[in-house]
Write a protein that holds these residues in place. Structure first.
Motif, PDB file in Angstrom:
ATOM      1  N   MET A   1       0.641  -1.097  -0.034  1.00  0.00           N
ATOM      2  CA  MET A   1      -0.165  -0.018   0.096  1.00  0.00           C
ATOM      3  C   MET A   1       0.980   1.139   0.088  1.00  0.00           C
ATOM      4  O   MET A   1       1.966   1.287   0.954  1.00  0.00           O
ATOM      5  N   VAL A   2       0.824   2.284  -0.719  1.00  0.00           N
ATOM      6  CA  VAL A   2       1.465   3.394  -0.880  1.00  0.00           C
ATOM      7  C   VAL A   2       0.558   4.435  -0.005  1.00  0.00           C
ATOM      8  O   VAL A   2      -0.547   4.517  -0.259  1.00  0.00           O
ATOM      9  N   ARG A   3       1.551   5.249   0.636  1.00  0.00           N
ATOM     10  CA  ARG A   3       0.839   6.081   1.667  1.00  0.00           C
ATOM     11  C   ARG A   3       1.544   7.483   1.179  1.00  0.00           C
ATOM     12  O   ARG A   3       2.759   7.582   0.959  1.00  0.00           O
ATOM     13  N   LEU A   4       0.482   8.682   1.134  1.00  0.00           N
ATOM     14  CA  LEU A   4       1.182   9.949   0.933  1.00  0.00           C
ATOM     15  C   LEU A   4       1.874  10.400   2.289  1.00  0.00           C
ATOM     16  O   LEU A   4       0.970  10.509   3.239  1.00  0.00           O
ATOM     17  N   VAL A   5       2.884  10.780   2.361  1.00  0.00           N
ATOM     18  CA  VAL A   5       3.639  11.307   3.465  1.00  0.00           C
ATOM     19  C   VAL A   5       3.306  12.694   3.317  1.00  0.00           C
ATOM     20  O   VAL A   5       3.237  13.383   4.535  1.00  0.00           O
ATOM     21  N   SER A   6       3.727  13.353   2.289  1.00  0.00           N
ATOM     22  CA  SER A   6       3.516  14.911   2.471  1.00  0.00           C
ATOM     23  C   SER A   6       3.815  15.282   0.962  1.00  0.00           C
ATOM     24  O   SER A   6       3.991  14.633  -0.111  1.00  0.00           O
ATOM     25  N   ARG A   7       3.272  16.688   0.894  1.00  0.00           N
ATOM     26  CA  ARG A   7       3.316  17.438  -0.484  1.00  0.00           C
ATOM     27  C   ARG A   7       3.830  18.554  -0.557  1.00  0.00           C
ATOM     28  O   ARG A   7       3.468  19.573   0.362  1.00  0.00           O
ATOM     29  N   ASP A   8       4.784  18.988  -1.437  1.00  0.00           N
ATOM     30  CA  ASP A   8       5.454  20.131  -1.454  1.00  0.00           C
ATOM     31  C   ASP A   8       5.208  20.775  -3.017  1.00  0.00           C
ATOM     32  O   ASP A   8       6.039  20.261  -4.040  1.00  0.00           O
ATOM     33  N   GLY A   9       3.996  21.407  -3.018  1.00  0.00           N
ATOM     34  CA  GLY A   9       3.855  21.934  -4.607  1.00  0.00           C
ATOM     35  C   GLY A   9       3.344  20.649  -5.582  1.00  0.00           C
ATOM     36  O   GLY A   9       2.611  20.045  -5.200  1.00  0.00           O
ATOM     37  N   ARG A  10       4.395  20.409  -6.627  1.00  0.00           N
ATOM     38  CA  ARG A  10       4.133  19.339  -7.383  1.00  0.00           C
ATOM     39  C   ARG A  10       4.710  18.228  -6.806  1.00  0.00           C
ATOM     40  O   ARG A  10       4.527  16.948  -7.689  1.00  0.00           O
ATOM     41  N   PHE A  11       5.593  18.192  -5.854  1.00  0.00           N
ATOM     42  CA  PHE A  11       6.311  17.145  -5.361  1.00  0.00           C
ATOM     43  C   PHE A  11       5.625  16.292  -4.423  1.00  0.00           C
ATOM     44  O   PHE A  11       4.928  16.863  -3.378  1.00  0.00           O
ATOM     45  N   ARG A  13       5.852  13.163  -1.583  1.00  0.00           N
ATOM     46  CA  ARG A  13       6.459  12.353  -0.959  1.00  0.00           C
ATOM     47  C   ARG A  13       5.744  11.134  -0.334  1.00  0.00           C
ATOM     48  O   ARG A  13       4.704  11.143   0.498  1.00  0.00           O
ATOM     49  N   VAL A  14       6.021   9.919  -0.797  1.00  0.00           N
ATOM     50  CA  VAL A  14       5.262   8.814  -0.339  1.00  0.00           C
ATOM     51  C   VAL A  14       6.330   7.696   0.288  1.00  0.00           C
ATOM     52  O   VAL A  14       7.324   7.758   0.093  1.00  0.00           O
ATOM     53  N   SER A  15       5.423   6.691   0.955  1.00  0.00           N
ATOM     54  CA  SER A  15       6.209   5.542   1.247  1.00  0.00           C
ATOM     55  C   SER A  15       5.345   4.529   0.802  1.00  0.00           C
ATOM     56  O   SER A  15       4.296   4.267   0.516  1.00  0.00           O
ATOM     57  N   GLY A  16       6.088   3.180   0.597  1.00  0.00           N
ATOM     58  CA  GLY A  16       5.279   1.836   0.332  1.00  0.00           C
ATOM     59  C   GLY A  16       5.547   1.635  -1.095  1.00  0.00           C
ATOM     60  O   GLY A  16       5.192   0.505  -1.642  1.00  0.00           O
ATOM     61  N   LEU A  17       6.154   2.394  -2.008  1.00  0.00           N
ATOM     62  CA  LEU A  17       6.554   2.093  -3.489  1.00  0.00           C
ATOM     63  C   LEU A  17       7.458   1.161  -3.544  1.00  0.00           C
ATOM     64  O   LEU A  17       8.647   1.374  -2.810  1.00  0.00           O
ATOM     65  N   ASP A  18       7.638   0.457  -4.351  1.00  0.00           N
ATOM     66  CA  ASP A  18       8.715  -0.600  -4.808  1.00  0.00           C
ATOM     67  C   ASP A  18       9.573   0.115  -6.108  1.00  0.00           C
ATOM     68  O   ASP A  18       9.256  -0.118  -7.293  1.00  0.00           O
ATOM     69  N   LEU A  19      10.361   1.155  -5.485  1.00  0.00           N
ATOM     70  CA  LEU A  19      11.374   1.739  -6.593  1.00  0.00           C
ATOM     71  C   LEU A  19      12.616   2.045  -6.115  1.00  0.00           C
ATOM     72  O   LEU A  19      12.584   1.984  -4.946  1.00  0.00           O
ATOM     73  N   PHE A  20      13.586   2.657  -6.844  1.00  0.00           N
ATOM     74  CA  PHE A  20      14.627   3.194  -6.091  1.00  0.00           C
ATOM     75  C   PHE A  20      14.642   4.521  -5.683  1.00  0.00           C
ATOM     76  O   PHE A  20      13.629   5.383  -6.393  1.00  0.00           O
ATOM     77  N   ASP A  21      15.216   4.643  -4.746  1.00  0.00           N
ATOM     78  CA  ASP A  21      15.078   5.985  -3.912  1.00  0.00           C
ATOM     79  C   ASP A  21      15.540   7.271  -4.871  1.00  0.00           C
ATOM     80  O   ASP A  21      16.593   7.085  -5.522  1.00  0.00           O
ATOM     81  N   GLY A  22      14.466   8.143  -5.212  1.00  0.00           N
ATOM     82  CA  GLY A  22      15.156   9.376  -5.921  1.00  0.00           C
ATOM     83  C   GLY A  22      14.562   9.288  -7.318  1.00  0.00           C
ATOM     84  O   GLY A  22      14.560  10.138  -8.236  1.00  0.00           O
ATOM     85  N   THR A  23      14.073   8.096  -7.830  1.00  0.00           N
ATOM     86  CA  THR A  23      13.487   8.254  -9.057  1.00  0.00           C
ATOM     87  C   THR A  23      12.251   8.653  -9.398  1.00  0.00           C
ATOM     88  O   THR A  23      11.327   8.661  -8.305  1.00  0.00           O
ATOM     89  N   PRO A  24      11.808   9.189 -10.430  1.00  0.00           N
ATOM     90  CA  PRO A  24      10.604   9.969 -10.654  1.00  0.00           C
ATOM     91  C   PRO A  24       9.264   9.014 -10.799  1.00  0.00           C
ATOM     92  O   PRO A  24       9.735   7.801 -11.432  1.00  0.00           O
TER      93      PRO A  24
END
Length: 59
Positions: A1-11, A13-24
């Motif tokens: 499950m992906v959780r929204l941690v925070s939002r800064d403008g169009r960015f 920050r989420v947790s729970g995704l299966d990706l490499f850190d920093g990739t779009p």
């Protein structure tokens, strides 16, 4: 499950995704009840249900 941690403008920050850190993440689509895949354990926020019904959607 992906959780929204925070939002800064169009960015987002989420947790729970299966990706490499920093990739779009190029495209995020919300689940809506009219999609062909049913998710039984999904909870929709009240504001979304009201908006969805206002535009003619069936929840």
């Amino acid at each position: 499950m992906v959780r929204l941690v925070s939002r800064d403008g169009r960015f987002l920050r989420v947790s729970g995704l299966d990706l490499f850190d920093g990739t779009p993440v190029l495209d995020i689509k919300p689940y809506t009840p009219d999609r062909s895949v049913r998710v039984e354990d999904l909870g929709l926020p009240d504001w979304y249900v009201r908006l969805w019904r206002r535009v003619g959607g069936v929840v």
